[in-house]
Motif scaffolding. Structure first.
Motif, mmCIF file in Angstrom:
data_model
loop_
_atom_site.group_PDB
_atom_site.id
_atom_site.type_symbol
_atom_site.label_atom_id
_atom_site.label_comp_id
_atom_site.label_asym_id
_atom_site.label_seq_id
_atom_site.Cartn_x
_atom_site.Cartn_y
_atom_site.Cartn_z
ATOM 1 N N ASP A 1 13.387 -29.670 -7.873
ATOM 2 C CA ASP A 1 12.962 -30.872 -8.578
ATOM 3 C C ASP A 1 14.186 -31.694 -8.971
ATOM 4 O OD1 ASP A 1 14.077 -29.725 -10.887
ATOM 5 O OD2 ASP A 1 12.149 -29.025 -11.633
ATOM 6 N N ARG A 2 13.949 -32.900 -9.454
ATOM 7 C CA ARG A 2 15.062 -33.809 -9.728
ATOM 8 C C ARG A 2 15.908 -33.345 -10.915
ATOM 9 N NH1 ARG A 2 12.419 -39.822 -8.565
ATOM 10 N NH2 ARG A 2 11.893 -39.400 -6.388
ATOM 11 N N ARG A 3 15.310 -32.664 -11.868
ATOM 12 C CA ARG A 3 16.100 -32.107 -12.970
ATOM 13 C C ARG A 3 17.141 -31.130 -12.423
ATOM 14 N NH1 ARG A 3 14.499 -31.460 -18.218
ATOM 15 N NH2 ARG A 3 14.864 -29.224 -18.012
ATOM 16 N N SER A 4 16.698 -30.254 -11.538
ATOM 17 C CA SER A 4 17.623 -29.267 -10.969
ATOM 18 C C SER A 4 18.705 -29.942 -10.144
ATOM 19 C CB SER A 4 16.851 -28.256 -10.107
ATOM 20 O OG SER A 4 15.879 -27.570 -10.873
ATOM 21 N N ARG A 5 18.321 -30.942 -9.370
ATOM 22 C CA ARG A 5 19.315 -31.647 -8.566
ATOM 23 C C ARG A 5 20.334 -32.367 -9.453
ATOM 24 N NH1 ARG A 5 18.207 -31.140 -3.329
ATOM 25 N NH2 ARG A 5 16.035 -30.669 -2.747
ATOM 26 N N SER A 6 19.891 -32.879 -10.585
ATOM 27 C CA SER A 6 20.833 -33.500 -11.514
ATOM 28 C C SER A 6 21.823 -32.480 -12.062
ATOM 29 C CB SER A 6 20.075 -34.181 -12.667
ATOM 30 O OG SER A 6 19.640 -35.462 -12.297
ATOM 31 N N CYS A 7 21.348 -31.284 -12.394
ATOM 32 C CA CYS A 7 22.253 -30.238 -12.886
ATOM 33 C C CYS A 7 23.317 -29.898 -11.844
ATOM 34 C CB CYS A 7 21.462 -28.984 -13.256
ATOM 35 S SG CYS A 7 20.395 -29.151 -14.696
ATOM 36 N N VAL A 8 22.865 -29.727 -10.601
ATOM 37 C CA VAL A 8 23.807 -29.400 -9.528
ATOM 38 C C VAL A 8 24.808 -30.537 -9.340
ATOM 39 C CG1 VAL A 8 24.009 -28.967 -7.055
ATOM 40 C CG2 VAL A 8 22.151 -27.901 -8.356
ATOM 41 N N THR A 9 24.324 -31.765 -9.351
ATOM 42 C CA THR A 9 25.187 -32.919 -9.115
ATOM 43 C C THR A 9 26.218 -33.083 -10.219
ATOM 44 O OG1 THR A 9 23.382 -34.024 -7.926
ATOM 45 C CG2 THR A 9 25.197 -35.408 -8.695
ATOM 46 N N LEU B 1 19.441 -38.255 -17.437
ATOM 47 C CA LEU B 1 18.533 -38.619 -18.529
ATOM 48 C C LEU B 1 17.218 -39.162 -17.971
ATOM 49 C CD1 LEU B 1 21.130 -40.331 -20.887
ATOM 50 C CD2 LEU B 1 19.916 -38.200 -21.379
ATOM 51 N N ARG B 2 17.290 -39.986 -16.938
ATOM 52 C CA ARG B 2 16.080 -40.507 -16.311
ATOM 53 C C ARG B 2 15.245 -39.387 -15.698
ATOM 54 N NH1 ARG B 2 15.896 -45.818 -14.815
ATOM 55 N NH2 ARG B 2 17.685 -47.088 -15.367
ATOM 56 N N ASN B 3 15.925 -38.391 -15.160
ATOM 57 C CA ASN B 3 15.218 -37.296 -14.493
ATOM 58 C C ASN B 3 14.656 -36.270 -15.467
ATOM 59 O OD1 ASN B 3 15.574 -38.329 -11.945
ATOM 60 N ND2 ASN B 3 17.422 -37.151 -11.515
ATOM 61 N N GLY B 4 14.844 -36.493 -16.768
ATOM 62 C CA GLY B 4 14.193 -35.651 -17.765
ATOM 63 C C GLY B 4 15.085 -34.687 -18.503
ATOM 64 N N LEU B 5 16.396 -34.632 -18.180
ATOM 65 C CA LEU B 5 17.294 -33.775 -18.949
ATOM 66 C C LEU B 5 17.539 -34.393 -20.321
ATOM 67 C CD1 LEU B 5 20.019 -32.780 -16.310
ATOM 68 C CD2 LEU B 5 18.159 -31.373 -17.180
ATOM 69 N N THR B 6 17.557 -33.568 -21.350
ATOM 70 C CA THR B 6 17.891 -34.035 -22.691
ATOM 71 C C THR B 6 19.405 -34.011 -22.869
ATOM 72 O OG1 THR B 6 17.837 -31.834 -23.678
ATOM 73 C CG2 THR B 6 15.741 -33.035 -23.555
ATOM 74 N N PRO B 7 19.935 -34.724 -23.870
ATOM 75 C CA PRO B 7 21.368 -34.626 -24.152
ATOM 76 C C PRO B 7 21.837 -33.185 -24.368
ATOM 77 C CG PRO B 7 20.462 -36.521 -25.278
ATOM 78 C CD PRO B 7 19.297 -35.783 -24.686
ATOM 79 N N ASP B 8 21.031 -32.370 -25.042
ATOM 80 C CA ASP B 8 21.427 -30.970 -25.261
ATOM 81 C C ASP B 8 21.511 -30.208 -23.941
ATOM 82 O OD1 ASP B 8 21.720 -31.211 -27.969
ATOM 83 O OD2 ASP B 8 19.737 -30.408 -28.463
ATOM 84 N N GLU B 9 20.602 -30.503 -23.012
ATOM 85 C CA GLU B 9 20.661 -29.819 -21.719
ATOM 86 C C GLU B 9 21.874 -30.271 -20.911
ATOM 87 O OE1 GLU B 9 15.950 -28.891 -20.842
ATOM 88 O OE2 GLU B 9 16.710 -30.913 -20.498
ATOM 89 N N ILE B 10 22.225 -31.536 -20.985
ATOM 90 C CA ILE B 10 23.436 -32.008 -20.307
ATOM 91 C C ILE B 10 24.669 -31.336 -20.906
ATOM 92 C CG2 ILE B 10 24.893 -34.043 -19.917
ATOM 93 C CD1 ILE B 10 22.303 -35.681 -19.725
ATOM 94 N N LYS B 11 24.672 -31.182 -22.212
ATOM 95 C CA LYS B 11 25.773 -30.472 -22.869
ATOM 96 C C LYS B 11 25.900 -29.053 -22.335
ATOM 97 C CE LYS B 11 25.105 -28.813 -26.978
ATOM 98 N NZ LYS B 11 24.865 -28.731 -28.427
#
Length: 433
Positions: free
Chosen positions: A360-368, A389-399
């Motif tokens: 899913d796009r959340r996972s692809r954002s993490c990898v990217t 953020l658009r793909n659904g990750l929260t600031p805490d998850e990006i951290k």
């Protein structure tokens, strides 16, 4: 009131049981109570069916990710009640729902009214940004700004109780369902399909609506073959709340005179009356639909292609993830030297890889994000943080992603990444005043 399983909607009935059914649909962030002042008059002639959007008005929080999916849930609710044919009036989000029903299930609708609606609601960027705000800050910033979007300044000042009621409606909405509805509106675009709507349609708009105003209403009237325009003076976006008597009168007149007969079950046919002249029903000076407004031309797909060109999927995914503004800038800056590269990344990075179903796009954002930290690509890290953020990750998850990257990519790389991401998150999650 109803008990609500996941595939149906919370609803209520008003009016005589043997009367024809008229559905009233609410706007995003409101409940069925936005129609309270229409009920006494409308329920004299119709059995009024009202529903709440998922997570609104105490309805169970089962998010619906598209207008098409929500239309299916509404029809499933009606099927369970034995309601097969109905008139439909919807405000804003529910106006989109009515258009969807008229396009995909025309046999179910006898007459249609769309209020404060549009064939495309603003830009996809706008609604995805609103989702980022809600995910990061909750619904309070949206709630506090709702009165200025929904009502004229004079009405909001003169009706503090209604203004506070509007704020509380939004505050008590489930954030996840609100975000899902924003995503649904971001993807909604039926400009090229309006000509296929065959049901008699009233397009109603407040003269002072700054969200979906008279220009959007004229686009609908110009595109729908059997449509009439009503402009209500002294009203903004929630025109049924701000000018209830005018809206009630318009709905009574429309549904009393424009109720399409049902299909003949023995022949499968239906008598189609000649389209009426398109008068303007409202009190202000008549405003004729603009003839030059027309849906965009959809180019036919070439026949016999072994598989679709991934460029088409790529440009769609690229816009959804990075935003129209970013992609427009990138494409506009391309020249003879760099144009091939823009086509390359659109076709292969976005059309071949980002569009694959395996992640899913959340996972692809993490990898990217992790890959960009490892490579030290801070410029791209900035716009992919926005994309995350658009793909659904929260600031805490990006951290957490960046902390993980610090272990495997190095502290100096993560230190630079935190500075970039911190600035982007601050910009993207700060509500606009």
């Amino acid at each position: 009131m109803s008990e609500t399983p996941p595939n149906t909607l919370q609803y209520r009935f008003d009016g005589p049981e043997d009367a024809p059914v008229l559905i009233l649909g609410p706007s995003l962030g409101t409940t069925w109570h936005m129609w309270d002042r229409q009920i006494p008059e409308l329920s004299k002639s119709w059995r009024i069916f009202r529903f709440d959007l998922p997570g609104h008005g105490g309805a169970p929080a089962y998010p619906s990710g598209s207008v098409t999916e929500l239309a299916g849930r509404l029809l499933a609710t009606l099927d369970g009640l034995g309601v097969q044919r109905f008139g439909y009036a919807g405000c804003a989000f529910s106006g989109a729902l009515g258009i969807e029903l008229a396009l995909r299930h025309p046999e179910r609708i006898a007459s249609l009214a769309v209020i404060a609606a549009s064939p495309r609601f603003g830009s996809a960027d706008e609604f995805r940004q609103r989702g980022v705000i809600v995910r990061s800050n909750g619904l309070d910033p949206i709630a506090r700004s709702s009165p200025e979007r929904w009502f004229t300044t004079g009405f909001a000042a003169a009706q503090p109780a209604i203004t506070e009621w509007a704020v509380q409606m939004v505050r008590t909405t489930d954030p996840g369902c609100y975000i899902a509805a924003c995503e649904a509106l971001a993807a909604f675009d039926v400009r090229a399909e309006l000509g296929r709507i065959g049901v008699p349609t009233l397009v109603l708009v407040g003269s002072d609506d700054q969200v979906t105003g008279p220009a959007e209403a004229r686009t609908l009237v110009a595109g729908i073959p059997d449509a009439r325009l009503a402009v209500v003076p002294g009203a903004s976006h929630l025109v049924p709340v701000e000018q209830p008597a005018a809206v009630t009168d318009l709905l009574v007149r429309h549904f009393s005179t424009a109720w399409q007969p049902a299909y003949d079950s023995t022949t499968g046919q239906m008598a189609i009356p000649a389209p009426p002249v398109k008068p303007v029903l409202a009190a202000p000076p008549p405003v004729s639909p603009l003839a030059e407004i027309a849906p965009p031309v959809v180019q036919p797909t070439a026949l016999g292609s072994p598989r679709p060109d991934p460029y088409d999927a790529g440009i769609k995914v690229r816009r959804e993830v990075l935003g129209d503004a970013h992609v427009d800038r990138a494409l506009a800056s391309a020249d003879e030297f760099s144009g091939d590269f823009q086509e390359f990344i659109t076709r292969y990075a976005w059309g071949e890889i980002w569009d694959r179903p395996g992640l899913d796009r959340r996972s692809r954002s993490c990898v990217t994000l992790t890959a960009l930290v490892a490579g030290g690509h801070l410029d791209e890290l900035a716009f992919h943080t926005r994309a995350a953020l658009r793909n659904g990750l929260t600031p805490d998850e990006i951290k957490e992603v960046l902390l993980q990257a610090a272990v495997y990519c190095g502290v100096p790389a993560a230190n630079s990444a935190f500075k970039v991401a911190q600035q982007v998150i601050r910009e993207e999650t700060t509500p606009q005043e």
